[in-house]
Structure formats: structure tokens, C-alpha cells
Scaffold this active site. Sequence first.
Site, PDB file in Angstrom:
ATOM      1  N   SER A 181      40.452  -2.895  23.548  1.00 10.93           N
ATOM      2  CA  SER A 181      41.889  -2.866  23.833  1.00 10.93           C
ATOM      3  C   SER A 181      42.431  -4.266  24.050  1.00 10.93           C
ATOM      4  O   SER A 181      41.713  -5.167  24.512  1.00 10.93           O
ATOM      5  CB  SER A 181      42.147  -2.013  25.080  1.00 10.93           C
ATOM      6  OG  SER A 181      43.464  -2.176  25.552  1.00 10.93           O
ATOM      7  N   TYR A 185      40.790  -1.369  33.637  1.00  5.77           N
ATOM      8  CA  TYR A 185      40.598  -0.880  32.266  1.00  5.77           C
ATOM      9  C   TYR A 185      40.247  -2.030  31.331  1.00  5.77           C
ATOM     10  O   TYR A 185      39.280  -1.961  30.564  1.00  5.77           O
ATOM     11  CB  TYR A 185      41.876  -0.177  31.811  1.00  5.77           C
ATOM     12  CG  TYR A 185      41.858   0.332  30.390  1.00  5.77           C
ATOM     13  CD1 TYR A 185      41.124   1.463  30.050  1.00  5.77           C
ATOM     14  CD2 TYR A 185      42.607  -0.295  29.394  1.00  5.77           C
ATOM     15  CE1 TYR A 185      41.123   1.946  28.747  1.00  5.77           C
ATOM     16  CE2 TYR A 185      42.612   0.186  28.100  1.00  5.77           C
ATOM     17  CZ  TYR A 185      41.868   1.300  27.770  1.00  5.77           C
ATOM     18  OH  TYR A 185      41.861   1.775  26.491  1.00  5.77           O
ATOM     19  N   LYS A 199      36.598  -2.848  29.480  1.00  2.93           N
ATOM     20  CA  LYS A 199      36.536  -2.995  28.025  1.00  2.93           C
ATOM     21  C   LYS A 199      35.892  -4.330  27.645  1.00  2.93           C
ATOM     22  O   LYS A 199      35.075  -4.400  26.719  1.00  2.93           O
ATOM     23  CB  LYS A 199      37.942  -2.900  27.422  1.00  2.93           C
ATOM     24  CG  LYS A 199      38.547  -1.512  27.432  1.00  2.93           C
ATOM     25  CD  LYS A 199      37.908  -0.599  26.400  1.00  2.93           C
ATOM     26  CE  LYS A 199      38.662   0.708  26.234  1.00  2.93           C
ATOM     27  NZ  LYS A 199      38.064   1.598  25.207  1.00  2.93           N
TER      28      LYS A 199
END
Length: 314
Positions: A122, A147, A151
Site C-alpha cells: 500500500s 497499517y 505493510k
Amino acid sequence: MKRVLVTGAGGFVGQGLVQRLLQQPGLEQLVAVDRQLDAQALPWLRDRRVRAVAGDFAAPATLQQALAQPPDGVFHLASLPGSRAEALPDGGMAVNLLATAALWQRLAELPGPPARVVFASSIAVYGALPMEPAMHEDQPTQPLLSYGAHKRMAEILLADLSRRGGVDGLSLRLPGIVARPPSPTGHGSAFMSDLLHRLSAGEAYVCPVGPDARAWWMSLACCVDNLLHAAAIPPARLAPARVVQLPALTATVGEVVQAIAQRHGARAGRVDYRPDAQTEQHFGRFPVLHAPQAEALGFRHDGGLDALLRRAVP
């Protein structure tokens, strides 16, 4: 690829990818993994080549079932999305980092040639994007949310296991993919899809960012094109970092609204702009993206807003 594993197969991107994979010549088996897989909602589950594995992909029993036969290719799409991962830190850690690491390790332990692993990373890995008008694909990473941090850690681990020969991995940093079905998915960029759906349907929409908010856009069809392309690139062409920032179409919300109005005329819906400072900060201040290295590898964006809209909201 004859035997393919897809995690997150029941999600928005996963469904689009699975349907395209089933059209590929030579495919013998597709193992679809997700927490829930409903054959009524997902007709492709009835394809004789599909083996459904419902459950947490990090659970040992689920992984054992999913990897009963070593796959030639793996598409790892399963994740707990950004805002949900931030609200549920233990869940985000469990799914986005620990479960992903477990999957990488199990793949590396399989006999035979290493599988090509395509990881849906991402743009959250960058954190705050530079305020300059343009950004290069080599922009340093500095994630601001769990997040993005998870990642990035998964990218590093995948590259290390690729260096050691256990897997043949490639991480793709995805921008906002449109147009997701309206639902509380936890994706902070969900307003991008909601905007397209509502205006294209002739409905009014209260937009949480202003018309000058600029973002990176990519249709589901284009995203799937890039995922499939990633699976076919020879390892010798990949840099040691094994990371690609996908090219993305850069456009302001106002430009997208205008393109929808040109496409639908008087039938297009109207926008009421009510900017939210936090949403604009995270999803509305994107510089123009330059990705010549990714383009040299054959990755592409949609090409223009008209093409994006045709693909995203046909």
C-alpha cells in the site's frame, strides 16, 4: 501458472483477480482463501478448478489446507484495512504482520522451485507525502499508521526471503482502487469510490474533501492487469528490494467530478463539499506521481479519467 493461491479472494480486488485468473490458459487449480466464501454470492466458487478454503489464513489448519499442494503463484491480498487496523491494533498486528509473516515462512519451507509471490502492499508505507508538486517512486517510507508500518515490514521480509531463495516475491504498492461497492470496509479512501457511484447514478453526494483535493486513482481492471503482469516478470529484472510503486492516475476531486458530468450530462449527481481536515490530510494532498522504473517494467495506470470511469463504473 498452473496452481495459484489467492488470499482475500472474496474481497473487492480478490474477486476481480480470481475471475481473470480463471480465464488464463493452463490454469489447473485455484485455491481461494478468505474468512467467508459464499457460493451464492461468488458463482466462480462452483468452477471445478477452484478449491475454497474458508478461515483465517494465519491459522495453521487453514495454511496446511491451502498449501496441500505447493502453488506456482501466490497473490496475497488479505488484510485488515487501514482505519480498522488503527482502531483494532491487536487485529491489525495479527492479520497484516504476523499472519503475513507466517504465510511467507510456510511458502519458503515448501519443496520445489520458489513460488512467485505477489503482495498487495500500500501507499500507506510512505506516511505523509511530500508537499512538492511531484513525487518519485523512490520516495523514502515513513508510515504514520500501523497499517502502513505492517505493510512495510512485510515488504522487507518478503525481499529477504526472496534473497535467500525461499520465495520469488514482488510487493506492489497499490493506490486507491475504484469503485469499491458501498460498504463500511475500513478503507480511508472509500470516499473515492462512493463519489463515483453516487454521481454516476445521478445522486447527490456529500464529499469529505474539497474540489482541489488531489489523489491517486486506479480502476479495478487496471489493478488486476498489474497484478497479473507482476506474476510474469522474470526475477532477473527485479531490483533487490522487490518493491514496485504502481503508476497511478493523479487527479483532483474537482477534475473527477467534471469528467463524470461530461460523461453523464444532466443525469450526473451534484456534490456538496464539506471537507474534513483529517481526510484531506491523508487522502487529498497527493503530488503527481512519477514512476519510470515501474513503467519500464511494463506496469501501467488507466491512461486518463475517461478510461478510468469506463472501467470503474461501466
